[in-house]
Design an enzyme around this catalytic site. Structure first.
Site, PDB file in Angstrom:
ATOM      1  N   GLU A 275       0.814  -1.217   0.000  1.00  0.00           N
ATOM      2  CA  GLU A 275       0.000   0.000   0.000  1.00  0.00           C
ATOM      3  C   GLU A 275       0.846   1.266   0.000  1.00  0.00           C
ATOM      4  OE1 GLU A 275      -2.554  -3.257   1.655  1.00  0.00           O
ATOM      5  OE2 GLU A 275      -0.514  -2.534   2.076  1.00  0.00           O
TER       6      GLU A 275
ATOM      7  N   ARG B 215     -18.458  -2.075   1.725  1.00  0.00           N
ATOM      8  CA  ARG B 215     -18.425  -3.466   1.309  1.00  0.00           C
ATOM      9  C   ARG B 215     -19.843  -4.012   1.204  1.00  0.00           C
ATOM     10  NH1 ARG B 215     -17.481  -8.801   4.976  1.00  0.00           N
ATOM     11  NH2 ARG B 215     -17.074 -10.294   3.307  1.00  0.00           N
TER      12      ARG B 215
END
Length: 719
Positions: free
Chosen positions: A451, A560
């Site tokens: 990341e 999500r």
């Protein structure tokens, strides 16, 4: 005359055009210019005296790097000091950011507009020579990289962008034959090699076979008295394992050896690193090694250096006119290179008018007419879709109309919905899999589980040219990216972060994956747009808004879990930051009794609570607030029309800590929030158990209404 008809081959080495390619000859004026470089560095750093031991720490690498930096600017790089933004230039990233004076002295000598007075102002408020080089402040500075490791990481992004742009504009020529081919050079230090982001991005560069990237590493100085206490691995073997072309240049071999190394690097299709331990040949003693509290070199150091070079020890910031005229010939060479490039560019443009139009549009980061008409919309109210799905649908819909848009994720492509349908992956052909076909000019980026590297690479892509990069991961993992996000905000880069799994709605993965403090933390970054759409229509609108903003990084914070398509959400409303989703009943009668404000998956709770409150006779307005930063940017009249100052009863609902909200709800408002970490369970159970329900919003509304009524009575205001 050589076969190409280039008259420069017959010129003496002292002629400016003779040095546009690295010759082996090294003129006396070059030696004098390097000596001048060392003296200017010493004077500059001694004069600034900044940073405690920082001045002497800056002096050490500056002395050692002086010949390398001089050689790059005067013998190696194609650049035009009269046009620092020339697209055909080579780029140099000084990742050894503590040695900013190294860069400034070369920019002065080469004619980028800096003068001796700028060197005297090193580190001073408002100067063009800040302590660490800053993008946008100093001509010739390609990036702000003040965080260790980020210069190297940013350069990897630049090298990737150069290849992607070549694929958009001129993919057919062989490597090295395109008008868009150039090199990215990096001067790296221990911070780049030791920080994790340097390792992450070096691995990416090796996998990507970035032959346009050349790195020079020198371990001349570190904070804790050198590297033996910190690192013992064999760097040559380490970078060989990354898939790099590795060369070692020993002490004292000088600039000529480095030029040979550069020629070998350019001939290799892999990224290259030149491991160098050059002799500083300066005679400068580092007082700070023995006395950490000293603010600069020892009082005798700089005069001794000047004596050793045959220069006047009392003279400060002295530059011989002949030396300066010699180094300023970089302007002549730059214009010559630029003219040669322009001829080739014009020939390319004439043969490729559509590609030329794309080049011009990307150069200004403008968007084509009607592009937003391609954004998807959803009309089936109540349909359940995660906002990450809306984002993914928007990306795929924009693929054809915005070829500049490209990106991927940190090994979470399917979870983040960051893959455009039908797009090849960016990488060498041999990296292809059955799922991900690759080509060197592909569009889908695979950062791996890196990341931090992803964030820094995105910065490099945005800095290099006009393409628009994005990168995805889970919101809870945005912490890994924070230094890169902060640098993007400092530089005003239009990078897009796709951060999904945005709350306790992640569910069974538990508290490690459930961000609760992240929204507040990210909203604290100046210049970062944090956008949390409430449904798929707002997700589509979020992409429209972030692509129209070319001066700030933006974060799309997405669910999500599925959320309903809501009545009243607007694609165009997102860009206002906050807007009215549901008016109060009998709106013509005046301000509402209460305002409910929501973001993301919790806006639906505010809408449901409104229905219940209206049934009780409470005139209730619902406001969607997808982006605080954009709402704050609206004029006062608009903000008042959405959140009337006279309405003191307010409720905000968001599945995060409450610290973002007091300024919007005031002292009489209520906040439905979570002030602890989450738990492992399905999302419906977690929302119910942790109080994210319509009932909780109604209860909070009643509390706020009661407080507002009590306040009015205490002030003698008629209810």
């Amino acid at each position: 005359m050589n076969p190409s008809g280039d008259p420069a081959s017959e010129l003496p080495v002292t002629h400016p055009l003779s040095r546009r390619e690295p010759p082996i000859e090294w003129a006396d004026l070059d030696t004098r210019a390097v000596d001048t470089t060392r003296v200017l560095l010493a004077d500059t750093i001694e004069h600034s005296g900044a940073g405690g031991p920082g001045a002497a720490m800056s002096l050490a690498p500056a002395m050692s790097l002086a010949p390398l930096a001089y050689g790059l600017y005067q013998r190696v790089m194609r650049h035009d000091p009269s046009d620092p933004a020339w697209p055909g230039r080579d780029r140099l990233i000084l990742s050894a950011e503590h040695s900013g004076a190294t860069l400034y002295v070369q920019l002065f000598l080469a004619g980028y507009g800096l003068e001796l007075e700028d060197l005297r102002e090193l580190g001073r408020l408002g100067s063009r020579t800040p302590g660490h080089p800053e993008y946008g402040r100093t001509p010739g500075v390609e990036a702000t990289v003040g965080v260790p490791g980020h210069g190297l990481a940013t350069a990897v992004g630049m090298a990737m962008a150069a290849r992607r742009e070549r694929g958009l504009f001129d993919p057919e020529p062989a490597p090295g034959d395109s008008v868009f081919d150039h090199h990215i050079y990096v001067i790296a230090s221990d911070g780049d090699i030791e920080e994790g982001v340097g390792a992450e991005t070096s691995s990416v560069a090796g996998r990507q076979q970035l032959g346009n990237l050349i790195v020079f590493y020198d371990n001349v100085f570190s904070n804790d008295d050198g590297t033996p206490t910190e690192r013992f691995e064999n760097l040559a073997k380490r970078y060989d394992a990354y898939g790099w072309h590795v060369q070692v240049v020993g002490r004292g071999e000088g600039v000529v050896a480095l030029q040979h190394a550069i020629a070998a690097a350019k001939a290799d299709p892999r990224p290259s690193i030149v491991l160098s331990h050059p002799s500083d040949q300066s005679g400068v003693r580092l007082a700070s090694r023995d006395d950490p509290d000293r603010s600069g070199p020892h009082p005798d150091e700089v005069p001794d250096l000047k004596r050793s070079l045959g220069l006047d020890p009392a003279a400060r910031f002295a530059v011989d006119d002949e030396v300066l005229a010699y180094t300023r010939e970089a302007v002549v060479r730059g214009k010559w290179w630029h003219e040669q490039w322009r001829e080739r560019f014009d020939a390319w443009a004439s043969a490729n008018p559509d590609r030329r139009a794309l080049f011009d549009r990307l150069a200004t980061r403008s968007l084509p007419d009607g592009w937003a008409d391609e954004l998807p919309t959803w009309r089936d109210e109540g349909q359940q879709l995660a906002t990450r799905r809306g984002s993914g649908a928007a990306l795929s819909a924009l693929a054809d109309v915005l070829p500049e848009l490209w990106g991927g994720s940190a090994d979470l492509a399917e979870s983040n919905d960051t893959t455009m349908e039908g797009a090849d992956s960016f990488g060498p052909v041999e990296a292809s899999t059955s799922m991900w076909p690759t080509n060197p000019y592909g569009r889908t980026l695979h950062f791996g589980i890196r990341e931090h590297a992803m964030g820094a690479i995105l910065n490099g892509i945005a800095l290099h040219g006009g393409t628009r990069p994005y990168g995805g991961t889970y919101l809870s993992f945005s912490d890994y990216m924070r230094p890169a996000v902060r640098l993007a905000a400092i530089m005003g880069l239009p990078v897009v972060y796709v951060w999904t799994h945005d709350s306790i709605g992640v569910g069974e993965d538990g508290p490690t994956h459930q961000p609760v403090e992240h929204l507040f933390s990210l909203r604290a970054v100046p210049g970062l747009n944090v956008v949390r759409p409430a449904d798929v229509n707002e997700a589509s609108g979020a992409w429209k808004a972030v692509l129209e903003d070319t001066h700030h990084p933006s974060a799309l914070v997405l669910t999500r879990q599925p959320v309903p398509v809501l009545d009243g959400t607007q694609i165009d409303g997102v860009a206002r930051g906050g807007y009215v989703v549901a008016e109060e009943s009998n709106a013509a009668a005046g301000d509402p009794d209460i305002v409910l404000i929501g973001t993301g998956s919790e806006l639906q709770l505010a809408i449901e609570a409104r229905t219940r409150l209206e049934a009780e006779g409470v005139r209730t307005r619902v406001v969607s607030m997808p982006c605080f930063e954009w709402f704050d940017a609206q004029d006062a009249d608009y903000r008042e029309s959405v959140l009337p100052f006279s309405v003191r009863a307010r409720v905000a609902v968001e599945a995060g800590i409450a610290k973002s909200w007091p300024r919007f709800v005031g002292d009489l408002g209520e906040i439905v929030s979570i002030e602890h970490f989450g738990a492992s369970a399905d999302y419906k159970t977690l929302f119910r158990e942790f109080g994210f329900t319509a009932e909780a919003v109604v209860d909070a509304a009643r509390e706020s209404l009661a407080k507002a009524a009590n306040f009015s009575r205490s002030q003698g205001i008629p209810l």
